[in-house]
Design a protein around this motif. Structure first.
Motif, PDB file in Angstrom:
ATOM      1  N   ILE A 117       0.854  -1.197   0.000  1.00  0.00           N
ATOM      2  CA  ILE A 117       0.000   0.000   0.000  1.00  0.00           C
ATOM      3  C   ILE A 117       0.893   1.250   0.000  1.00  0.00           C
ATOM      4  O   ILE A 117       0.660   2.207  -0.749  1.00  0.00           O
ATOM      5  N   ALA A 118       1.946   1.224   0.818  1.00  0.00           N
ATOM      6  CA  ALA A 118       2.873   2.363   0.873  1.00  0.00           C
ATOM      7  C   ALA A 118       3.511   2.586  -0.492  1.00  0.00           C
ATOM      8  O   ALA A 118       3.660   3.730  -0.954  1.00  0.00           O
ATOM      9  N   LEU A 119       3.877   1.499  -1.155  1.00  0.00           N
ATOM     10  CA  LEU A 119       4.476   1.582  -2.494  1.00  0.00           C
ATOM     11  C   LEU A 119       3.501   2.244  -3.472  1.00  0.00           C
ATOM     12  O   LEU A 119       3.852   3.177  -4.201  1.00  0.00           O
ATOM     13  N   ALA A 120       2.251   1.783  -3.455  1.00  0.00           N
ATOM     14  CA  ALA A 120       1.249   2.313  -4.383  1.00  0.00           C
ATOM     15  C   ALA A 120       1.001   3.800  -4.127  1.00  0.00           C
ATOM     16  O   ALA A 120       0.946   4.607  -5.058  1.00  0.00           O
ATOM     17  N   VAL A 121       0.878   4.171  -2.853  1.00  0.00           N
ATOM     18  CA  VAL A 121       0.597   5.570  -2.520  1.00  0.00           C
ATOM     19  C   VAL A 121       1.758   6.469  -2.975  1.00  0.00           C
ATOM     20  O   VAL A 121       1.548   7.578  -3.472  1.00  0.00           O
ATOM     21  N   THR A 122       2.993   5.968  -2.857  1.00  0.00           N
ATOM     22  CA  THR A 122       4.149   6.774  -3.250  1.00  0.00           C
ATOM     23  C   THR A 122       4.210   6.974  -4.763  1.00  0.00           C
ATOM     24  O   THR A 122       4.758   7.967  -5.240  1.00  0.00           O
ATOM     25  N   VAL A 123       3.632   6.045  -5.524  1.00  0.00           N
ATOM     26  CA  VAL A 123       3.542   6.261  -6.970  1.00  0.00           C
ATOM     27  C   VAL A 123       2.706   7.522  -7.250  1.00  0.00           C
ATOM     28  O   VAL A 123       3.030   8.310  -8.130  1.00  0.00           O
ATOM     29  N   PHE A 124       1.668   7.732  -6.442  1.00  0.00           N
ATOM     30  CA  PHE A 124       0.832   8.933  -6.651  1.00  0.00           C
ATOM     31  C   PHE A 124       1.589  10.200  -6.258  1.00  0.00           C
ATOM     32  O   PHE A 124       1.519  11.207  -6.948  1.00  0.00           O
ATOM     33  N   THR A 125       2.321  10.142  -5.129  1.00  0.00           N
ATOM     34  CA  THR A 125       2.939  11.379  -4.617  1.00  0.00           C
ATOM     35  C   THR A 125       4.311  11.660  -5.242  1.00  0.00           C
ATOM     36  O   THR A 125       4.748  12.803  -5.255  1.00  0.00           O
ATOM     37  N   ARG A 126       5.009  10.616  -5.728  1.00  0.00           N
ATOM     38  CA  ARG A 126       6.363  10.723  -6.281  1.00  0.00           C
ATOM     39  C   ARG A 126       7.351  11.343  -5.294  1.00  0.00           C
ATOM     40  O   ARG A 126       8.368  11.907  -5.672  1.00  0.00           O
ATOM     41  N   ASN A 127       7.007  11.300  -4.036  1.00  0.00           N
ATOM     42  CA  ASN A 127       7.876  11.866  -2.999  1.00  0.00           C
ATOM     43  C   ASN A 127       7.579  11.077  -1.743  1.00  0.00           C
ATOM     44  O   ASN A 127       6.421  10.770  -1.454  1.00  0.00           O
ATOM     45  N   GLY A 128       8.630  10.735  -0.998  1.00  0.00           N
ATOM     46  CA  GLY A 128       8.423   9.826   0.120  1.00  0.00           C
ATOM     47  C   GLY A 128       7.953  10.471   1.412  1.00  0.00           C
ATOM     48  O   GLY A 128       7.470   9.784   2.305  1.00  0.00           O
ATOM     49  N   ILE A 129       8.111  11.793   1.498  1.00  0.00           N
ATOM     50  CA  ILE A 129       7.943  12.407   2.811  1.00  0.00           C
ATOM     51  C   ILE A 129       6.504  12.309   3.324  1.00  0.00           C
ATOM     52  O   ILE A 129       6.259  11.850   4.445  1.00  0.00           O
ATOM     53  N   VAL A 130       5.546  12.696   2.482  1.00  0.00           N
ATOM     54  CA  VAL A 130       4.156  12.679   2.931  1.00  0.00           C
ATOM     55  C   VAL A 130       3.674  11.257   3.264  1.00  0.00           C
ATOM     56  O   VAL A 130       3.167  11.010   4.357  1.00  0.00           O
ATOM     57  N   PRO A 131       3.878  10.289   2.344  1.00  0.00           N
ATOM     58  CA  PRO A 131       3.422   8.940   2.706  1.00  0.00           C
ATOM     59  C   PRO A 131       4.115   8.377   3.945  1.00  0.00           C
ATOM     60  O   PRO A 131       3.467   7.706   4.756  1.00  0.00           O
ATOM     61  N   ILE A 132       5.393   8.665   4.119  1.00  0.00           N
ATOM     62  CA  ILE A 132       6.073   8.121   5.306  1.00  0.00           C
ATOM     63  C   ILE A 132       5.460   8.712   6.573  1.00  0.00           C
ATOM     64  O   ILE A 132       5.105   7.985   7.505  1.00  0.00           O
ATOM     65  N   ILE A 133       5.281  10.040   6.594  1.00  0.00           N
ATOM     66  CA  ILE A 133       4.738  10.662   7.799  1.00  0.00           C
ATOM     67  C   ILE A 133       3.336  10.126   8.085  1.00  0.00           C
ATOM     68  O   ILE A 133       3.039   9.658   9.187  1.00  0.00           O
ATOM     69  N   VAL A 134       2.477  10.164   7.063  1.00  0.00           N
ATOM     70  CA  VAL A 134       1.089   9.762   7.283  1.00  0.00           C
ATOM     71  C   VAL A 134       0.998   8.293   7.704  1.00  0.00           C
ATOM     72  O   VAL A 134       0.352   7.947   8.697  1.00  0.00           O
ATOM     73  N   LEU A 135       1.698   7.433   6.957  1.00  0.00           N
ATOM     74  CA  LEU A 135       1.552   5.995   7.220  1.00  0.00           C
ATOM     75  C   LEU A 135       2.258   5.574   8.507  1.00  0.00           C
ATOM     76  O   LEU A 135       1.768   4.696   9.227  1.00  0.00           O
ATOM     77  N   VAL A 136       3.384   6.191   8.813  1.00  0.00           N
ATOM     78  CA  VAL A 136       4.093   5.826  10.042  1.00  0.00           C
ATOM     79  C   VAL A 136       3.299   6.289  11.266  1.00  0.00           C
ATOM     80  O   VAL A 136       3.102   5.528  12.219  1.00  0.00           O
ATOM     81  N   VAL A 137       2.799   7.518  11.214  1.00  0.00           N
ATOM     82  CA  VAL A 137       2.007   8.007  12.342  1.00  0.00           C
ATOM     83  C   VAL A 137       0.763   7.152  12.517  1.00  0.00           C
ATOM     84  O   VAL A 137       0.422   6.716  13.614  1.00  0.00           O
ATOM     85  N   ASN A 138       0.107   6.844  11.391  1.00  0.00           N
ATOM     86  CA  ASN A 138      -1.119   6.055  11.462  1.00  0.00           C
ATOM     87  C   ASN A 138      -0.863   4.652  12.008  1.00  0.00           C
ATOM     88  O   ASN A 138      -1.699   4.083  12.700  1.00  0.00           O
ATOM     89  N   SER A 139       0.314   4.086  11.698  1.00  0.00           N
ATOM     90  CA  SER A 139       0.519   2.700  12.117  1.00  0.00           C
ATOM     91  C   SER A 139       1.219   2.597  13.465  1.00  0.00           C
ATOM     92  O   SER A 139       1.308   1.505  14.012  1.00  0.00           O
ATOM     93  N   GLY A 157      -0.745   1.625 -11.087  1.00  0.00           N
ATOM     94  CA  GLY A 157      -0.301   1.172 -12.407  1.00  0.00           C
ATOM     95  C   GLY A 157      -0.883   2.043 -13.507  1.00  0.00           C
ATOM     96  O   GLY A 157      -0.181   2.457 -14.434  1.00  0.00           O
ATOM     97  N   ALA A 158      -2.165   2.363 -13.396  1.00  0.00           N
ATOM     98  CA  ALA A 158      -2.821   3.187 -14.410  1.00  0.00           C
ATOM     99  C   ALA A 158      -2.191   4.577 -14.469  1.00  0.00           C
ATOM    100  O   ALA A 158      -1.941   5.125 -15.546  1.00  0.00           O
ATOM    101  N   VAL A 159      -1.893   5.146 -13.298  1.00  0.00           N
ATOM    102  CA  VAL A 159      -1.271   6.480 -13.247  1.00  0.00           C
ATOM    103  C   VAL A 159       0.147   6.429 -13.818  1.00  0.00           C
ATOM    104  O   VAL A 159       0.542   7.248 -14.648  1.00  0.00           O
ATOM    105  N   PHE A 160       0.911   5.438 -13.376  1.00  0.00           N
ATOM    106  CA  PHE A 160       2.315   5.290 -13.770  1.00  0.00           C
ATOM    107  C   PHE A 160       2.438   5.093 -15.284  1.00  0.00           C
ATOM    108  O   PHE A 160       3.352   5.597 -15.929  1.00  0.00           O
ATOM    109  N   LEU A 161       1.478   4.386 -15.839  1.00  0.00           N
ATOM    110  CA  LEU A 161       1.484   4.080 -17.272  1.00  0.00           C
ATOM    111  C   LEU A 161       1.256   5.334 -18.108  1.00  0.00           C
ATOM    112  O   LEU A 161       1.853   5.512 -19.165  1.00  0.00           O
ATOM    113  N   ARG A 162       0.406   6.219 -17.625  1.00  0.00           N
ATOM    114  CA  ARG A 162       0.020   7.377 -18.436  1.00  0.00           C
ATOM    115  C   ARG A 162       0.913   8.580 -18.246  1.00  0.00           C
ATOM    116  O   ARG A 162       1.027   9.420 -19.127  1.00  0.00           O
ATOM    117  N   ARG A 163       1.530   8.657 -17.075  1.00  0.00           N
ATOM    118  CA  ARG A 163       2.224   9.882 -16.717  1.00  0.00           C
ATOM    119  C   ARG A 163       3.568  10.018 -17.439  1.00  0.00           C
ATOM    120  O   ARG A 163       4.242   9.037 -17.681  1.00  0.00           O
TER     121      ARG A 163
END
Lengths: 239, 261
Positions: free
Chosen positions: B171-193, B253-259
Motif C-alpha cells: 500500500i505504501a508503495l502504491a501511494v508513493t507512486v501517486f505522490t512521487r515523494n516519500g515524505i508525505v506517505p512516510i509521515i502519514v503511514l508511520v504516524v497512522n501505524s 499502475g494506471a497512473v504510472f502508465l500514463r504519466r
C-alpha cells in the motif's frame, strides 16, 4: 549495424502551451547529428519522447521502425544520457551500472569495462552524491555505453566536462559514427556542435527551423554562430 | 527483456539503497526490542502476582503488540522503493533522477511496477520469517515457566502479522507512486501505524471503519488486542486488506502508465 532514429511531426503540449510543433528530423547511421537550439527550445522534450519517457500529443518517434517502448533490452540498442548521471545519489557508480546491466541481460563484466573507458575506474566505489559534475557526466556516458548500443542519444553531453573531457567525447562519438553507429546529441553550445556534428537540426521555440548537413545549414553565413542567431532569433521565420 | 531480469534488477537496485537497509533494520530489530520490553513487563507482573498491571499475560501477546513497530519498517521499505526513483540530484552534479534510467532500461512500466512490488514483498517476507519466530522464542524464553498456557492460533496470527506487513508495504508503495515523494506517505503511514491510528479513531464514529485497510488487516493477528468490538474475522479482514492493496496497486499502475516520467 544500421539504425535510424526518426521523429515525425511531433507535437507536445504542457497545459495550454505547445512546446513542440511538428518536429520532424532523422538521425542517420554513420553520422553524428547535432540537435542545436537555445535553452527551452524543446531539445530535451524531443529526446525524452524519442526514449519513451514522455508521451507526444501527436506524431511518432521511432527507433528503426518501432517506438522505443517496444524494444527488448533497449540498452543494447540505444544508449542514452539525459540530465546528469541518472543515478541515485546514495548509490555507488558501480552498483548503479550493475543493476542497469542486470535489467537488460548485459554481462556484468561490462560494468568495469565502461567505468575504465570513461575514466572512472578508480571511482566505482564512490557514492554518486560525492561526484563532481564532470564525473556525473562521465557516469552518464558509461551508462549509455554499457549495452554496446548501435545508437547513442545524449542530452547536452559536454556539460561540465573539462577541455580534455570534451576532446575525449568528441573522439569517442566520432569513432562510434565511423563504425556505422548513430549518434544524436543535443547542445546549446555552438562551437562544440560545430566540431562534432555531421548533420544539424536547429530547433527554436519548439519548431525545427533548419536541418541538413552542417555545411548546408550554415551556407550563406560566415559562421555557425551567425547562422544560429539568424535562424533562432526573434525575427527568425524558418527557411 | 524478461520479467525475471526486471525483478533481479529491482532487487539489486533496492537492496543497495542505504534507506532500504535502515528500513529492514527497523523491521527486524524494532519488534524484537519492543517484544523484549513487553515480555520483561509481563514477567514482572506475573512474578509479583499482579497480572492486572498488564493488558495481557501471554508471551504471545507480548509479540503481537510489538507488530506496529515492524509495520513502520514495512512502510519505509515500500515508500523508498518508489521515492528513490524520484529523488532529485542537486544541480551541482547536473540534476536528474533515477526514474529516467529505470524507464529507459525497462520501458514496460507495468513490468517495472510489478517488479518493485515483488521485490518489496520478498524483502518484507524474509524479514517477517526471521523476526516473528525470533520474537516468539524470545518472549517465551523471558516469561518462561510463569506463562499461562499458550493461546490457540499462534501460527495463524504469526502468518497474519507477516501478511499485514507485506500488504502495508505494498500500500505504501502504491501511494508513493501517486505522490512521487516519500515524505508525505512516510509521515502519514508511520504516524497512522504507530502513534495515532486514524482508522481506530474513526471506528468510534462508525462501524464501517473496520473495513479500512489497516483495521481490517489487524484482525489477522491482533486477536483480543484489537480495542474495538465489531472487528472482522481474521480471514475476512485479510481479504478486505488484500482487496484494498490490489485496488491501490491497479490505480498506481494506471497512473504510472500514463504519466510522463
Amino acid at each position: 549495424m544500421v539504425l535510424m532514429l526518426s521523429v515525425e511531426r511531433l507535437v507536445k503540449r504542457r497545459g495550454s502551451r505547445e512546446i513542440l510543433t511538428d518536429v520532424t528530423f532523422r538521425a542517420a547511421p554513420g553520422r553524428v547529428t547535432g540537435l542545436l537550439g537555445p535553452n527551452g527550445a524543446g531539445k530535451s522534450s524531443t529526446l525524452r519522447i524519442l526514449l519513451g519517457l514522455d508521451r507526444a500529443d501527436a506524431g511518432t518517434a521511432l527507433v528503426d521502425d518501432q517506438p522505443y517502448r517496444r524494444l527488448r533490452q533497449p540498452l543494447r540498442t540505444v544508449g542514452s544520457m539525459l540530465e546528469g548521471s541518472g543515478a541515485h545519489r546514495s548509490r555507488t557508480a558501480r552498483n548503479h551500472l550493475t543493476w542497469m546491466a542486470r535489467s537488460n541481460g548485459i554481462p556484468i563484466r561490462r560494468v568495469a569495462e565502461v567505468l575504465d573507458q570513461v575514466g572512472l575506474g578508480a571511482a566505482g566505489g564512490t557514492r554518486v552524491g560525492r561526484f563532481s559534475l564532470g564525473m556525473c557526466q562521465r557516469l552518464g556516458l558509461a551508462a549509455a555505453l554499457l549495452g554496446e548500443p548501435r545508437a547513442l542519444v545524449l542530452d547536452e553531453p559536454v556539460n561540465g566536462l573539462d577541455p580534455e573531457g570534451i576532446r575525449w567525447i568528441r573522439v569517442l562519438l566520432r569513432g562510434h559514427a565511423d563504425a556505422g553507429g548513430t549518434v544524436l546529441l543535443s547542445s546549446h553550445l555552438m562551437r562544440e556542435v560545430d566540431e562534432i556534428a555531421d548533420d544539424l537540426v536547429v530547433i527554436a521555440h519548439g519548431r525545427v527551423v533548419a536541418a541538413g548537413p552542417i555545411r548546408e545549414v550554415t551556407a550563406g553565413y560566415p559562421t555557425l554562430e551567425d547562422a544560429f542567431f539568424a535562424l533562432t532569433g526573434p525575427t527568425a521565420g524558418g527557411r | 527483456m524478461t520479467f525475471f531480469d526486471a525483478v533481479a534488477a529491482e532487487i539489486r537496485k533496492t537492496a543497495t539503497l542505504p534507506a532500504t537497509m535502515v528500513a529492514l533494520a527497523v523491521t527486524v530489530l524494532g519488534p524484537v526490542a519492543i517484544t523484549l520490553i513487553n515480555a520483561i513487563g509481563v514477567r514482572a507482573a506475573l512474578r509479583s502476582g499482579r497480572s492486572e498491571l498488564t493488558a495481557y499475560t501471554s508471551p504471545v501477546d507480548a509479540v503481537f503488540s510489538a507488530v506496529p513497530i515492524g509495520t513502520v519498517g514495512a512502510v519505509v521499505l515500500g515508500v523508498v522503493a518508489v521515492s528513490g526513483e524520484y529523488t532529485a540530484n542537486s544541480a551541482r552534479i547536473g540534476g536528474g533522477r533515477q526514474i529516467t534510467t529505470t524507464l529507459t532500461a525497462i520501458p514496460n512500466r507495468l513490468g517495472v511496477l510489478a517488479a518493485k512490488a515483488v521485490t518489496v514483498a520478498l524483502l518484507v517476507a524474509v524479514a517477517a520469517l526471521v523476526v516473528i519466530p525470533a520474537s516468539l522464542a524470545l518472549a517465551s524464553g523471558i516469561v518462561g515457566a510463569d506463562a499461562p498456557p499458550a493461546p490457540e492460533g499462534v501460527l495463524s496470527r504469526a502468518v497474519g502479522a507477516g501478511i499485514y506487513w507485506l500488504l502495508t508495504a505494498l500500500i505504501a508503495l502504491a501511494v508513493t507512486v501517486f505522490t512521487r515523494n516519500g515524505i508525505v506517505p512516510i509521515i502519514v503511514l508511520v504516524v497512522n501505524s504507530s502513534l495515532v491510528s486514524v482508522s481506530v479513531l474513526l471506528s468510534h464514529l462508525t462501524p464501517l471503519a473496520r473495513f479500512l485497510p489497516d483495521l481490517a488487516g489487524m484482525s489477522m493477528f491482533a486477536g483480543d488486542l484489537l480495542a474495538f468490538d465489531d472487528a472482522l474475522a481474521p480471514v475476512t479482514g485479510g481479504l478486505v486488506m488484500a482487496t484494498w492493496t490490489a485496488g491501490l496497486l491497479a490505480l498506481a499502475g494506471a497512473v504510472f502508465l500514463r504519466r510522463d516520467a
